[in-house]
Motif scaffolding. Structure first.
Motif, PDB file in Angstrom:
ATOM      1  N   PHE A 178      -6.476   7.762  12.667  1.00 40.64           N
ATOM      2  CA  PHE A 178      -5.419   6.921  12.140  1.00 40.64           C
ATOM      3  C   PHE A 178      -5.538   6.649  10.836  1.00 40.64           C
ATOM      4  O   PHE A 178      -4.938   6.826   9.849  1.00 40.64           O
ATOM      5  N   VAL A 179      -6.925   6.172  10.412  1.00 40.31           N
ATOM      6  CA  VAL A 179      -7.379   5.745   9.088  1.00 40.31           C
ATOM      7  C   VAL A 179      -7.249   7.093   8.221  1.00 40.31           C
ATOM      8  O   VAL A 179      -6.774   6.973   7.006  1.00 40.31           O
ATOM      9  N   ALA A 180      -7.605   8.141   8.741  1.00 41.43           N
ATOM     10  CA  ALA A 180      -7.719   9.269   8.001  1.00 41.43           C
ATOM     11  C   ALA A 180      -6.490   9.779   7.558  1.00 41.43           C
ATOM     12  O   ALA A 180      -6.353  10.221   6.309  1.00 41.43           O
ATOM     13  N   PHE A 181      -5.221   9.502   8.458  1.00 41.98           N
ATOM     14  CA  PHE A 181      -4.058   9.919   8.131  1.00 41.98           C
ATOM     15  C   PHE A 181      -3.532   9.314   6.976  1.00 41.98           C
ATOM     16  O   PHE A 181      -2.877   9.893   5.891  1.00 41.98           O
ATOM     17  N   PHE A 182      -3.766   7.843   6.695  1.00 42.74           N
ATOM     18  CA  PHE A 182      -3.193   7.078   5.609  1.00 42.74           C
ATOM     19  C   PHE A 182      -4.163   7.058   4.501  1.00 42.74           C
ATOM     20  O   PHE A 182      -3.357   7.140   3.440  1.00 42.74           O
ATOM     21  N   GLU A 183      -5.383   7.644   4.806  1.00 43.05           N
ATOM     22  CA  GLU A 183      -6.135   7.965   3.243  1.00 43.05           C
ATOM     23  C   GLU A 183      -5.612   9.151   2.887  1.00 43.05           C
ATOM     24  O   GLU A 183      -5.767   9.271   1.573  1.00 43.05           O
ATOM     25  N   LEU A 221      -6.686  -0.472   4.109  1.00 42.82           N
ATOM     26  CA  LEU A 221      -5.826  -0.540   5.322  1.00 42.82           C
ATOM     27  C   LEU A 221      -6.135  -1.302   6.441  1.00 42.82           C
ATOM     28  O   LEU A 221      -5.160  -1.940   7.092  1.00 42.82           O
ATOM     29  N   VAL A 222      -7.398  -1.540   6.811  1.00 46.89           N
ATOM     30  CA  VAL A 222      -7.830  -2.259   7.878  1.00 46.89           C
ATOM     31  C   VAL A 222      -7.563  -3.674   7.669  1.00 46.89           C
ATOM     32  O   VAL A 222      -7.028  -4.541   8.296  1.00 46.89           O
ATOM     33  N   LYS A 223      -7.661  -4.184   6.252  1.00 44.87           N
ATOM     34  CA  LYS A 223      -7.446  -5.535   5.963  1.00 44.87           C
ATOM     35  C   LYS A 223      -6.025  -5.825   5.986  1.00 44.87           C
ATOM     36  O   LYS A 223      -5.387  -6.821   6.529  1.00 44.87           O
ATOM     37  N   PHE A 244      -1.589   8.456   1.658  1.00 47.57           N
ATOM     38  CA  PHE A 244      -1.105   7.467   0.796  1.00 47.57           C
ATOM     39  C   PHE A 244      -2.534   6.978  -0.204  1.00 47.57           C
ATOM     40  O   PHE A 244      -2.290   6.163  -0.939  1.00 47.57           O
ATOM     41  N   ASN A 245      -3.577   7.845   0.021  1.00 49.12           N
ATOM     42  CA  ASN A 245      -4.683   7.562  -0.838  1.00 49.12           C
ATOM     43  C   ASN A 245      -5.014   6.192  -0.810  1.00 49.12           C
ATOM     44  O   ASN A 245      -5.543   5.500  -1.775  1.00 49.12           O
ATOM     45  N   LEU A 302       0.755  -1.153   0.123  1.00 44.81           N
ATOM     46  CA  LEU A 302      -0.012   0.051  -0.092  1.00 44.81           C
ATOM     47  C   LEU A 302       0.811   1.313   0.078  1.00 44.81           C
ATOM     48  O   LEU A 302       0.351   2.416  -0.027  1.00 44.81           O
ATOM     49  N   GLY A 303       2.137   0.875   0.052  1.00 44.43           N
ATOM     50  CA  GLY A 303       3.211   2.164  -0.061  1.00 44.43           C
ATOM     51  C   GLY A 303       3.577   2.572   1.247  1.00 44.43           C
ATOM     52  O   GLY A 303       4.124   3.723   1.724  1.00 44.43           O
ATOM     53  N   ILE A 304       3.011   1.765   2.295  1.00 37.83           N
ATOM     54  CA  ILE A 304       3.393   2.267   3.832  1.00 37.83           C
ATOM     55  C   ILE A 304       4.422   1.403   4.482  1.00 37.83           C
ATOM     56  O   ILE A 304       4.573   0.310   4.510  1.00 37.83           O
ATOM     57  N   SER A 305       5.326   2.089   4.734  1.00 31.35           N
ATOM     58  CA  SER A 305       6.571   1.616   5.574  1.00 31.35           C
ATOM     59  C   SER A 305       6.683   1.754   7.114  1.00 31.35           C
ATOM     60  O   SER A 305       6.345   2.937   7.600  1.00 31.35           O
ATOM     61  N   GLN A 306       6.611   0.810   7.930  1.00 35.71           N
ATOM     62  CA  GLN A 306       6.384   0.640   9.494  1.00 35.71           C
ATOM     63  C   GLN A 306       7.975   1.482   9.802  1.00 35.71           C
ATOM     64  O   GLN A 306       7.940   2.070  10.700  1.00 35.71           O
TER      65      GLN A 306
END
Length: 203
Positions: free
Chosen positions: A54-59, A69-71, A62-63, A28-32
């Protein structure tokens, strides 16, 4: 002599797939590990921001849709072997030790666990512990030393009479600086059910 045992949750009782988790997020383009993401991840784990924030930040950053995201976020969670539940139930019933749970976790993960192992199973597990500390509820997180100080002080525990079991070396090293005995359990090689053979020198 050990009188108190503090257990981690993930990869001690419930199995985790950390490699899959990292891959799903990267897809998803997200690195821990990215410094830009660490503050939001830590804040969420400490309950300093809500699931919605939390969800809104990544929306926004990272669109990524909430569903994706939850999955990906919950992909780390696997099964909870019944023999581990039986182990902690038997230990609690023996009343030989004061038992505590101390887990770096968050609202999405704990909700998934409750829904997927079932509330009856989850509650059977939870009642085995004198205190059930989840970082998003107490606003502290491992490996910060203050989380161990909190547990010791809150429950009048003596560090030298306490054993902490965790699968992350950084966490056990931190706890050990306070004089707490530790077992850095290696998932796939060791089982929490082997506690009294692996650490018999402490008992």
């Amino acid at each position: 002599m050990i009188k108190n045992i503090i257990f981690d949750f993930g990869d001690i009782f419930i199995n985790l797939d950390k490699k899959r988790f990292a891959k799903e997020l990267l897809d998803l383009g997200i690195s821990q590990e990215a410094e830009v993401n660490l503050p939001i991840l830590n804040e969420y784990e400490m309950g300093l921001i809500s699931t919605e924030e939390f969800v809104a930040f990544f929306e926004a950053k990272f669109n990524v849709s909430k569903e994706k995201l939850v999955k990906a976020w919950n992909s780390i969670l696997l099964d909870f072997p019944l023999n581990r539940l039986k182990f902690i139930e038997d230990l609690a019933e023996s009343k030989k030790y004061r038992l505590f749970l101390l887990s770096n976790t968050n609202d999405l993960h704990i909700s998934w666990i409750q829904n997927n192992v079932g509330m009856e199973f989850y509650n059977s597990f939870k009642i085995c512990f004198e205190q059930f500390y989840l970082t998003h509820e107490i606003h502290l997180r491992k490996p910060n030393v203050n989380i161990y100080e909190f547990v010791l002080n809150e429950n009048n525990l003596i560090a030298e009479e306490t054993l902490f079991i965790d699968d992350t070396k950084e966490n056990t090293v931190s706890a050990n600086t306070l004089g707490i005995h530790t077992w850095n359990l290696i998932p796939g090689e060791e089982e929490v059910t082997e506690l009294f053979t692996k650490k018999e020198n402490l008992f």
